[in-house]
Design a protein around this motif. Structure first.
Motif, PDB file in Angstrom:
ATOM      1  N   ARG A 162     -58.158 -62.625 -31.840  1.00 47.20           N
ATOM      2  CA  ARG A 162     -59.298 -63.342 -31.169  1.00 47.20           C
ATOM      3  C   ARG A 162     -60.304 -62.585 -30.655  1.00 47.20           C
ATOM      4  O   ARG A 162     -61.538 -62.874 -30.492  1.00 47.20           O
ATOM      5  CB  ARG A 162     -58.436 -64.226 -30.207  1.00 47.20           C
ATOM      6  CG  ARG A 162     -57.994 -65.387 -30.866  1.00 47.20           C
ATOM      7  CD  ARG A 162     -57.607 -66.516 -30.090  1.00 47.20           C
ATOM      8  NE  ARG A 162     -56.379 -65.997 -29.122  1.00 47.20           N
ATOM      9  CZ  ARG A 162     -55.108 -66.376 -29.162  1.00 47.20           C
ATOM     10  NH1 ARG A 162     -54.634 -67.089 -30.347  1.00 47.20           N
ATOM     11  NH2 ARG A 162     -54.171 -65.891 -28.496  1.00 47.20           N
ATOM     12  N   ARG A 218     -52.415 -61.913 -33.320  1.00 42.65           N
ATOM     13  CA  ARG A 218     -53.499 -62.931 -32.944  1.00 42.65           C
ATOM     14  C   ARG A 218     -54.332 -62.463 -32.125  1.00 42.65           C
ATOM     15  O   ARG A 218     -55.631 -63.067 -31.738  1.00 42.65           O
ATOM     16  CB  ARG A 218     -52.786 -64.361 -33.076  1.00 42.65           C
ATOM     17  CG  ARG A 218     -52.079 -64.919 -33.911  1.00 42.65           C
ATOM     18  CD  ARG A 218     -51.351 -66.283 -33.805  1.00 42.65           C
ATOM     19  NE  ARG A 218     -50.428 -66.412 -32.982  1.00 42.65           N
ATOM     20  CZ  ARG A 218     -49.229 -66.074 -33.141  1.00 42.65           C
ATOM     21  NH1 ARG A 218     -48.740 -65.898 -34.449  1.00 42.65           N
ATOM     22  NH2 ARG A 218     -48.241 -66.261 -32.205  1.00 42.65           N
ATOM     23  N   ALA A 231     -62.912 -61.214 -33.204  1.00 43.96           N
ATOM     24  CA  ALA A 231     -63.914 -62.122 -33.518  1.00 43.96           C
ATOM     25  C   ALA A 231     -64.979 -62.415 -32.443  1.00 43.96           C
ATOM     26  O   ALA A 231     -65.934 -62.514 -32.694  1.00 43.96           O
ATOM     27  CB  ALA A 231     -63.019 -63.322 -33.860  1.00 43.96           C
ATOM     28  N   ALA A 232     -64.327 -62.645 -31.129  1.00 42.49           N
ATOM     29  CA  ALA A 232     -65.310 -62.781 -30.085  1.00 42.49           C
ATOM     30  C   ALA A 232     -66.394 -61.780 -29.839  1.00 42.49           C
ATOM     31  O   ALA A 232     -67.518 -62.000 -29.595  1.00 42.49           O
ATOM     32  CB  ALA A 232     -64.308 -63.069 -28.687  1.00 42.49           C
ATOM     33  N   GLU A 254     -58.929 -60.830 -37.975  1.00 39.30           N
ATOM     34  CA  GLU A 254     -59.506 -61.992 -36.874  1.00 39.30           C
ATOM     35  C   GLU A 254     -58.318 -62.874 -36.712  1.00 39.30           C
ATOM     36  O   GLU A 254     -58.208 -63.572 -35.794  1.00 39.30           O
ATOM     37  CB  GLU A 254     -60.661 -62.327 -37.237  1.00 39.30           C
ATOM     38  CG  GLU A 254     -61.806 -61.142 -37.070  1.00 39.30           C
ATOM     39  CD  GLU A 254     -63.356 -61.842 -37.134  1.00 39.30           C
ATOM     40  OE1 GLU A 254     -63.395 -62.873 -37.232  1.00 39.30           O
ATOM     41  OE2 GLU A 254     -64.372 -61.073 -36.998  1.00 39.30           O
ATOM     42  N   VAL A 255     -57.870 -63.255 -38.084  1.00 42.81           N
ATOM     43  CA  VAL A 255     -56.876 -64.384 -38.023  1.00 42.81           C
ATOM     44  C   VAL A 255     -55.453 -63.921 -37.683  1.00 42.81           C
ATOM     45  O   VAL A 255     -54.418 -64.852 -37.549  1.00 42.81           O
ATOM     46  CB  VAL A 255     -56.972 -65.156 -39.049  1.00 42.81           C
ATOM     47  CG1 VAL A 255     -58.462 -65.783 -39.412  1.00 42.81           C
ATOM     48  CG2 VAL A 255     -56.469 -64.433 -40.636  1.00 42.81           C
TER      49      VAL A 255
END
Length: 82
Positions: free
Chosen positions: A19, A15, A22-23, A50-51
Motif C-alpha cells: 500500500r 500488504r 502504490a500510494a 503492491e498487492v
C-alpha cells in the motif's frame, strides 16, 4: 510490566508495504509500467509488490525508495531487516 509487541505477520507486512509503494507511485504520477522500466523489472512484479503477493528483495526495495521518494523512516516497522 510492559509486554513485548508481537511481530507483524509476513502477509500483513507485505500488504502494508504494498500500500505504501502504490500510494507513493500514485503521488509521483507514475504507472506500474513506468516504475518497472525504471527498475528494470516487469510490470507484473510491481503489481505483485503492491498487492502483497511478493516482497521486493532488499536492493529492489532500496531502488523503490529512490524512484518513489520514500524515506527509510517511512519503511520503519514494515520492511524486514535483511
Amino acid at each position: 510490566m510492559a509486554r513485548a509487541s508481537k511481530p507483524v505477520p509476513d502477509s500483513q507486512r507485505r500488504r502494508l508495504l504494498g500500500r505504501l509503494v502504490a500510494a507513493a507511485r500514485e503521488r509521483r504520477g507514475l504507472t506500474q509500467r513506468e516504475v518497472a522500466t525504471l527498475l528494470g523489472k516487469r510490470p507484473s512484479a510491481i503489481c505483485d509488490y503492491e498487492v502483497g503477493r511478493r516482497e521486493p528483495p532488499g536492493l529492489v526495495l532500496i531502488d523503490l525508495t529512490v524512484v518513489l521518494g520514500i524515506g527509510a523512516s517511512d519503511l520503519r516497522g514494515i520492511a524486514r531487516a535483511a
